[in-house]
Design a protein around this motif. Structure first.
Motif, PDB file in Angstrom:
ATOM      1  N   ARG A   1      41.357  44.828  41.479  1.00 55.89           N
ATOM      2  CA  ARG A   1      41.278  44.017  42.931  1.00 55.89           C
ATOM      3  C   ARG A   1      40.889  42.903  42.596  1.00 55.89           C
ATOM      4  O   ARG A   1      40.852  41.970  43.647  1.00 55.89           O
ATOM      5  CB  ARG A   1      40.241  45.539  43.136  1.00 55.89           C
ATOM      6  CG  ARG A   1      41.810  46.104  44.186  1.00 55.89           C
ATOM      7  CD  ARG A   1      40.406  47.198  45.275  1.00 55.89           C
ATOM      8  NE  ARG A   1      41.013  48.309  45.155  1.00 55.89           N
ATOM      9  CZ  ARG A   1      41.377  48.868  45.647  1.00 55.89           C
ATOM     10  NH1 ARG A   1      39.300  49.209  46.555  1.00 55.89           N
ATOM     11  NH2 ARG A   1      41.424  50.168  46.381  1.00 55.89           N
ATOM     12  N   THR A   2      40.497  42.172  41.271  1.00 55.84           N
ATOM     13  CA  THR A   2      40.267  40.652  41.402  1.00 55.84           C
ATOM     14  C   THR A   2      41.535  39.941  41.172  1.00 55.84           C
ATOM     15  O   THR A   2      41.280  38.785  41.587  1.00 55.84           O
ATOM     16  CB  THR A   2      39.046  40.665  40.086  1.00 55.84           C
ATOM     17  OG1 THR A   2      39.877  40.812  39.136  1.00 55.84           O
ATOM     18  CG2 THR A   2      37.859  41.656  40.424  1.00 55.84           C
TER      19      THR A   2
ATOM     20  N   GLN B   1      46.989  47.970  35.758  1.00 55.69           N
ATOM     21  CA  GLN B   1      45.631  49.109  34.612  1.00 55.69           C
ATOM     22  C   GLN B   1      44.197  48.169  35.229  1.00 55.69           C
ATOM     23  O   GLN B   1      44.528  46.844  36.415  1.00 55.69           O
ATOM     24  CB  GLN B   1      45.413  48.582  32.899  1.00 55.69           C
ATOM     25  CG  GLN B   1      46.056  47.674  32.894  1.00 55.69           C
ATOM     26  CD  GLN B   1      46.204  46.917  31.400  1.00 55.69           C
ATOM     27  OE1 GLN B   1      45.192  47.591  30.655  1.00 55.69           O
ATOM     28  NE2 GLN B   1      47.173  45.986  31.200  1.00 55.69           N
ATOM     29  N   ALA B   2      43.109  48.215  35.606  1.00 58.23           N
ATOM     30  CA  ALA B   2      41.427  48.314  35.887  1.00 58.23           C
ATOM     31  C   ALA B   2      40.498  48.130  34.327  1.00 58.23           C
ATOM     32  O   ALA B   2      41.058  49.229  33.781  1.00 58.23           O
ATOM     33  CB  ALA B   2      41.283  49.169  36.680  1.00 58.23           C
ATOM     34  N   ASP B   3      40.545  46.577  33.757  1.00 58.55           N
ATOM     35  CA  ASP B   3      39.879  46.930  33.013  1.00 58.55           C
ATOM     36  C   ASP B   3      38.707  47.855  32.812  1.00 58.55           C
ATOM     37  O   ASP B   3      37.548  47.654  33.815  1.00 58.55           O
ATOM     38  CB  ASP B   3      39.117  45.681  32.784  1.00 58.55           C
ATOM     39  CG  ASP B   3      39.850  44.507  32.911  1.00 58.55           C
ATOM     40  OD1 ASP B   3      40.957  44.692  31.891  1.00 58.55           O
ATOM     41  OD2 ASP B   3      39.668  43.155  32.686  1.00 58.55           O
TER      42      ASP B   3
ATOM     43  N   LEU C   1      47.789  42.176  44.323  1.00 59.43           N
ATOM     44  CA  LEU C   1      48.377  42.096  43.711  1.00 59.43           C
ATOM     45  C   LEU C   1      49.489  43.548  44.201  1.00 59.43           C
ATOM     46  O   LEU C   1      51.280  42.507  43.409  1.00 59.43           O
ATOM     47  CB  LEU C   1      47.918  43.235  42.829  1.00 59.43           C
ATOM     48  CG  LEU C   1      47.161  42.814  41.743  1.00 59.43           C
ATOM     49  CD1 LEU C   1      46.462  44.395  41.169  1.00 59.43           C
ATOM     50  CD2 LEU C   1      47.950  42.381  40.918  1.00 59.43           C
ATOM     51  N   ASP C   2      49.516  43.844  45.840  1.00 59.08           N
ATOM     52  CA  ASP C   2      50.694  44.492  46.378  1.00 59.08           C
ATOM     53  C   ASP C   2      51.250  43.578  47.148  1.00 59.08           C
ATOM     54  O   ASP C   2      52.910  43.752  46.892  1.00 59.08           O
ATOM     55  CB  ASP C   2      49.686  45.152  47.612  1.00 59.08           C
ATOM     56  CG  ASP C   2      50.391  45.783  48.523  1.00 59.08           C
ATOM     57  OD1 ASP C   2      51.109  47.009  47.793  1.00 59.08           O
ATOM     58  OD2 ASP C   2      50.591  45.918  49.213  1.00 59.08           O
TER      59      ASP C   2
ATOM     60  N   ASP D   1      44.275  47.705  51.294  1.00 62.36           N
ATOM     61  CA  ASP D   1      43.173  48.787  50.330  1.00 62.36           C
ATOM     62  C   ASP D   1      41.682  48.244  49.583  1.00 62.36           C
ATOM     63  O   ASP D   1      41.794  47.813  48.318  1.00 62.36           O
ATOM     64  CB  ASP D   1      44.720  48.592  49.431  1.00 62.36           C
ATOM     65  CG  ASP D   1      45.480  49.295  49.634  1.00 62.36           C
ATOM     66  OD1 ASP D   1      46.230  49.719  50.891  1.00 62.36           O
ATOM     67  OD2 ASP D   1      46.759  48.897  49.400  1.00 62.36           O
ATOM     68  N   GLY D   2      41.458  46.832  51.024  1.00 62.93           N
ATOM     69  CA  GLY D   2      39.846  46.538  50.099  1.00 62.93           C
ATOM     70  C   GLY D   2      40.133  45.408  49.014  1.00 62.93           C
ATOM     71  O   GLY D   2      39.111  45.464  48.645  1.00 62.93           O
ATOM     72  N   ALA D   3      41.661  44.446  49.244  1.00 62.99           N
ATOM     73  CA  ALA D   3      41.583  43.797  48.393  1.00 62.99           C
ATOM     74  C   ALA D   3      41.397  42.739  48.733  1.00 62.99           C
ATOM     75  O   ALA D   3      43.414  42.319  49.533  1.00 62.99           O
ATOM     76  CB  ALA D   3      42.516  44.211  47.267  1.00 62.99           C
TER      77      ALA D   3
END
Length: 668
Positions: A435-436, A380-382, A440-441, A229-231
């Motif tokens: 994504r930083t 959440q994303a900041d 996570l997944d 997913d781009g991460a």
């Protein structure tokens, strides 16, 4: 060259330069001859890895036609360091530039024809390495005439719809980017050839991807693994990551034969020594309006029908009067259970019923005490707004404190009350993620598995049902960690018939939880009898979800008879070999289950219901499979030879009042 063997198939690979390539895959002895994957001629405008049947390739080895592993910054190449044949096969590859050491594994699950494959990526270097692609395996299939791809697709309330795509050249891809298996596709793909069918599936409950590439030289290569997913997954020096298991299966008996291979594989981790109980679930009867008196009224009727486990669904905990509040606050509501929740559970059990409970432990409502105390626990994303689905957020289970909260909450419930059935739901996908933050997944899914593994070990008598707004969490990993899975929220008879037919093409009947309800169709509204609904729900693990307090005495008597009939044959249904006969789109629609000398056939009329006998007609014939042709089989008062049942078929005659049947056959 190395060969590993399963129950009746084998898998042979060989070292080629710095690759390991597939030599043969099929019935035992298939490797005794020239490999169908060998190619001749000059490789033009590509590298040899692009046209080879390579088992696992970085993008520097297979740069143009689809690689399994890639890193940020440059194309990855490596050298084959060693191959071990202990406990299957393990090949070690080393890249001197990044310091990566990758060990790829092959093994057949004991007693099955499913080959399990995975990779372990180690960072032995001095600097971090970011993995931008992290596949589990590549499976190669010879398709000189092009590939016929079968898969399962759908949406909420229409899961597991079979579909077929013809792929002469190019790429086909399915997957999920939702942080969960998803409603849209099952992590399953079958490649049919003139000589057999090859299947792949993935044991992963997060984002995933299956990609099939058909090339000009008659090879279809199927890549299976996680979707990042781009991460990227970043490995610090000394760290490693293990991919999910990708499973491959072969059958010479078409898609239905392939389904039986998958069923046998899923039974390896199943607790088949436990008899599946007939359950009642209160959701459709009461939704959020849960009270002790109302639930006990349902329990009274359920007990009279022969139900064995009573499951209280959503609405039992504080703050849960609708779907706007309560999630995260897993304390029984004293207003709903004025004599105490323990006393209520005892009342249910006093009726001869075991007790079950619905939970959704990974979720939280904005209107809950848990969210007020820990708003930072949700994804959440900041600087970005948070979105709600079904008025709820998703907890970041990868965080240690969230993992501990969920684990201790479930442990406390199961230790405080005599709960023997836990329905674990999951009603929204992941939408926001930073994504930083590393993987996570992967962190969420691994902690999910840790909790499920703990519950099975610490509370071995508890049956766990996996659910995700229907069938959004059905995959090999969940099949190995739960006892039953919920295929869909759609329980309408003809809709559900199609869903269950697709489910059984990849997943075993002991996993298939199914209810009898009074729901009408979302896609096919034609009515069907109570008998049809009971025979349909008996195709796996039988449950009832209707408001049974509203059933008439005649309906209750019929239901009790069906429950009794199911109990007589449930061991055959949940443990037997499955043959699907026809399907929901044909005149023949039945499932045959065989266990030893016992045979059970469930049959349905999925077509018209004229039944007037005003014009000539003949019985529908259901050709059975794998019987003894010289033996005689009794079904009620009728006796048939095995030869007759296989060549001509078991006769069924549908009328306006007889639209389904459960037929048990024994040796006469």
């Amino acid at each position: 060259m190395w060969t590993i063997a399963g129950a009746s198939t084998e898998y042979t690979v060989a070292a080629a330069d710095d690759r390991v390539d597939l030599v043969a895959w099929g019935p035992v002895g298939v490797s005794d001859g020239p490999s169908p994957f060998a190619f001749h001629g000059k490789v033009q405008y590509m590298l040899p890895g692009d046209v080879a049947a390579v088992e696992y390739a970085p993008d520097g080895v297979r740069p143009f036609l689809g690689a399994d592993l890639a890193v940020a910054g440059h194309a990855l190449t490596w050298r084959l360091d060693s191959v071990s044949s202990e406990d299957g096969l393990a090949a070690t590859f080393v890249d001197e530039v990044t310091g990566l050491r990758v060990v790829t594994h092959w093994r057949f699950a004991p007693g099955t024809d499913v080959v399990e494959r995975w990779a372990v990526v180690h960072n032995d270097g001095a600097a971090p390495v970011s993995l931008t692609r992290l596949g589990s395996a590549g499976f190669n299939v010879p398709t000189p005439g092009g590939a016929s791809l079968s898969y399962l697709c759908g949406q909420w309330a229409q899961e597991f719809t079979p579909a077929v795509t013809r792929l002469a050249r190019g790429r086909f891809e399915i997957g999920s980017a939702q942080g969960v298996t998803g409603h849209q596709f099952a992590p399953y793909l079958a490649v049919s050839t003139e000589d057999g069918v090859y299947g792949v599936a993935l044991a992963w409950t997060g984002s995933w991807q299956i990609t099939a590439d058909a090339d000009a030289a008659g090879l279809t290569r199927v890549r299976v693994g996680r979707a990042l997913d781009g991460a990227p997954v970043t490995l610090a020096p000394g760290e490693s990551v293990t991919t999910p298991v990708a499973a491959g299966a072969y059958s010479a008996d078409g898609l239905d034969g392939l389904a039986r291979v998958w069923h046998a594989y899923q039974r390896v981790s199943a607790r088949l020594d436990r008899t599946p109980k007939v359950i009642y679930n209160s959701w459709e009867a009461t939704t959020f309006d849960v009270t002790a008196a109302g639930q006990l009224a349902l329990a009274d009727v359920a007990a009279s029908l022969g139900v064995e486990t009573f499951v209280v669904d959503d609405g039992w905990f504080v703050g849960r009067h609708d779907d706007y509040g309560g999630l995260g606050d897993w304390t029984p509501d004293p207003a709903k259970f004025p004599d105490g929740f323990g006393a209520f559970v005892s009342e249910v059990r006093a009726r001869g019923l075991e007790f079950g409970l619905w939970v959704e432990p990974e979720m939280v409502n904005p209107r809950s005490a848990l969210y007020a105390a820990h708003p930072d626990w949700v994804y959440q994303a900041d600087g970005r707004p948070r979105s709600t689905i079904r008025n709820q957020y998703l907890l970041n289970l990868g965080r240690p404190e969230v993992h501990e909260f969920v684990l201790s909450t479930l442990d406390s419930l199961l230790s405080s009350y005599p709960i023997s059935y836990l329905k674990w739901d999951f009603n929204r996908p992941r939408t926001e993620a930073d994504r930083t933050v590393a993987d996570l997944d992967g962190a969420h899914v691994r902690n999910l598995y840790r909790i499920l593994d703990h519950l099975r070990a610490a509370h071995p008598d508890v049956t766990i049902e996996g659910c995700a707004a229907g069938g959004a969490r059905v995959d090999l990993a969940m099949a190995a960690r739960t006892d039953v899975l919920w295929p869909s929220d759609n329980t309408a008879p003809l809709d559900r018939l199609r869903i269950q037919d697709g489910f059984l093409s990849a997943y075993a009947p002991h996993l298939m939880s199914s209810w009898v309800t009074d729901s009408t169709g979302l896609f096919d509204e034609r009515p069907r009898s109570l008998a049809f609904r009971f025979v349909l729900a008996s195709a796996g693990v039988l449950g009832i979800g209707a408001d049974i307090t509203k059933w008439s005495p005649a309906e209750r008597a019929e239901a009790a008879a069906w429950v009794a009939r199911y109990k007589e044959v449930r061991d055959v249904i949940t443990r037997g070999v499955v043959h699907r006969i026809g399907g929901p789109g044909s005149a023949r629609c039945a499932v045959q289950y065989s266990l030893g000398d016992r045979v059970v056939v469930l049959a349905w009329n999925a077509g018209g219901l004229d039944g007037l006998d005003r014009v000539p007609g003949r019985a529908v014939r259901l050709p059975l499979r794998d019987l003894d042709p010289a033996a005689r089989y009794r079904a009620g008062d009728a006796v048939y030879s095995g030869s007759h049942l296989m060549a001509v078929g078991l006769p069924v005659r549908w009328t306006a009042t007889h639209d389904a049947d459960l037929i048990a056959l024994r040796l006469a």
